[in-house]
Design a protein around this motif. Sequence first.
Motif, PDB file in Angstrom:
ATOM      1  N   PHE A 200      17.682 -36.368  81.935  1.00  0.00           N
ATOM      2  CA  PHE A 200      18.863 -35.700  81.382  1.00  0.00           C
ATOM      3  C   PHE A 200      19.951 -36.746  81.187  1.00  0.00           C
ATOM      4  N   ILE A 201      20.170 -37.150  79.920  1.00  0.00           N
ATOM      5  CA  ILE A 201      21.185 -38.152  79.599  1.00  0.00           C
ATOM      6  C   ILE A 201      21.912 -37.683  78.339  1.00  0.00           C
ATOM      7  N   GLY A 202      23.067 -38.269  78.076  1.00  0.00           N
ATOM      8  CA  GLY A 202      23.833 -37.802  76.924  1.00  0.00           C
ATOM      9  C   GLY A 202      24.781 -38.866  76.418  1.00  0.00           C
ATOM     10  N   GLY A 203      25.794 -38.404  75.678  1.00  0.00           N
ATOM     11  CA  GLY A 203      26.788 -39.298  75.099  1.00  0.00           C
ATOM     12  C   GLY A 203      27.694 -38.472  74.205  1.00  0.00           C
ATOM     13  N   VAL A 204      28.805 -39.058  73.790  1.00  0.00           N
ATOM     14  CA  VAL A 204      29.775 -38.296  72.996  1.00  0.00           C
ATOM     15  C   VAL A 204      29.262 -38.047  71.579  1.00  0.00           C
ATOM     16  N   LYS A 205      28.806 -39.124  70.912  1.00  0.00           N
ATOM     17  CA  LYS A 205      28.362 -38.983  69.522  1.00  0.00           C
ATOM     18  C   LYS A 205      26.939 -38.426  69.518  1.00  0.00           C
ATOM     19  N   ARG A 206      26.727 -37.344  68.790  1.00  0.00           N
ATOM     20  CA  ARG A 206      25.399 -36.714  68.772  1.00  0.00           C
ATOM     21  C   ARG A 206      24.371 -37.624  68.105  1.00  0.00           C
ATOM     22  N   THR A 207      23.164 -37.674  68.666  1.00  0.00           N
ATOM     23  CA  THR A 207      22.057 -38.405  68.029  1.00  0.00           C
ATOM     24  C   THR A 207      21.396 -37.489  67.001  1.00  0.00           C
ATOM     25  N   GLU A 208      20.471 -38.068  66.238  1.00  0.00           N
ATOM     26  CA  GLU A 208      19.754 -37.271  65.231  1.00  0.00           C
ATOM     27  C   GLU A 208      19.008 -36.110  65.898  1.00  0.00           C
ATOM     28  N   SER A 209      18.333 -36.393  67.031  1.00  0.00           N
ATOM     29  CA  SER A 209      17.544 -35.316  67.663  1.00  0.00           C
ATOM     30  C   SER A 209      18.453 -34.244  68.265  1.00  0.00           C
ATOM     31  N   GLY A 271      10.421 -32.202  70.955  1.00  0.00           N
ATOM     32  CA  GLY A 271      11.230 -30.995  70.811  1.00  0.00           C
ATOM     33  C   GLY A 271      12.374 -30.916  71.808  1.00  0.00           C
ATOM     34  N   ASP A 272      12.626 -32.017  72.515  1.00  0.00           N
ATOM     35  CA  ASP A 272      13.733 -32.085  73.472  1.00  0.00           C
ATOM     36  C   ASP A 272      14.900 -32.784  72.774  1.00  0.00           C
ATOM     37  N   PRO A 273      16.094 -32.162  72.765  1.00  0.00           N
ATOM     38  CA  PRO A 273      17.232 -32.801  72.081  1.00  0.00           C
ATOM     39  C   PRO A 273      17.493 -34.236  72.548  1.00  0.00           C
ATOM     40  N   MET A 274      17.082 -34.577  73.775  1.00  0.00           N
ATOM     41  CA  MET A 274      17.412 -35.894  74.322  1.00  0.00           C
ATOM     42  C   MET A 274      16.391 -36.980  73.970  1.00  0.00           C
ATOM     43  N   ILE A 275      15.381 -36.641  73.169  1.00  0.00           N
ATOM     44  CA  ILE A 275      14.302 -37.602  72.897  1.00  0.00           C
ATOM     45  C   ILE A 275      14.837 -38.927  72.344  1.00  0.00           C
ATOM     46  N   ASP A 276      15.796 -38.891  71.411  1.00  0.00           N
ATOM     47  CA  ASP A 276      16.319 -40.145  70.831  1.00  0.00           C
ATOM     48  C   ASP A 276      16.967 -41.011  71.911  1.00  0.00           C
TER      49      ASP A 276
END
Length: 325
Positions: A200-209, A271-276
């Motif tokens: 489970f990781i993230g960031g401010v700017k959305r990635t493509e996935s 299919g996981d938004p965090m894949i990128d």
Amino acid sequence: MSHNSALPATFDPYEYLQIVLNPDGTITRKHNLLSGAAATSDPSHHTIPSKDISINQSNNVGVRIYLPRQALDSSSTVKLPLIVYYHGGGFIIGNVAASVFHNFCSNMALEFPAVVLSVKYRLAPEHRLPAAYDDAMEALHWIKATQEVWLKKYADLSSCFLMGTSAGGNIVYHVGLRAASQIDELFPLKVKGLILHQPFIGGVKRTESELRLMNNPVFPACVSDLMWDLSLPHGVDRDHEYCNPTVGDESKALDQIRVQEWKVVITGWNGDPMIDRQIELVKMIEQKGVKVKSHFCDRGYHGIDIVDATKMKDLQIILKNFVLS
């Protein structure tokens, strides 16, 4: 509901997570999202013996240990690898007793075989990060010094792997960095590798996935945003290193991981938004010269291999090869 249908615009992440935010900033967890299974030290044909131990009562930190039947059956004196597991739940829900994590750990103990130790850590927003990392680290110091018979007798402390699912995968990364700089203090516990299972990781700017899967019903963006809002330290955004590992300067700690020759494996699903972000993390770790393997599979979704028996089997084969290699 298929896993790519859009969510209604009025979607409420609090409702989804079965939590209520209280005026004092705490949350009430309506426990049916991750309901629990009791530990049982009485091995029947169908269960792996497990037991709960408190290691810090003031912080309510503890562990649940799973002992494979092989350890009990055999006259063999060979000790088994130790897998220290950190559960998921976005840092705000979940616990070692949640059936989904309890069954997953039981299965791992059975399949490997290995002694599996699942860590009970404090949750946010009552205890924001780095509380979970501190508790995860405290568990490692407890393991190295404990006289607990299941560990003394059956676990090979010189063959320890840190593993976590989702938020637990994030914990493994940050605790791995800390543990790498405390090799001497942790002896005779020796970490051999890190297993980041759908971290489970993230960031401010959305990635493509993240944009592509913004409204996926399994882990929509509004749910992960809420989890970060409730778990990150007050006053920081998602580009804090706890959330976004590519922003902090971890090069010294990653160098330590390289020098110790720890292996790292990162798994995820398309299919996981965090894949990128997970793919990016693999590249970053690789650039530091750390031995890292990745297993990214098509379709699937966040958490699929702890709820789908076939996918769990596939994951266990990957992990078993990693641990025993």
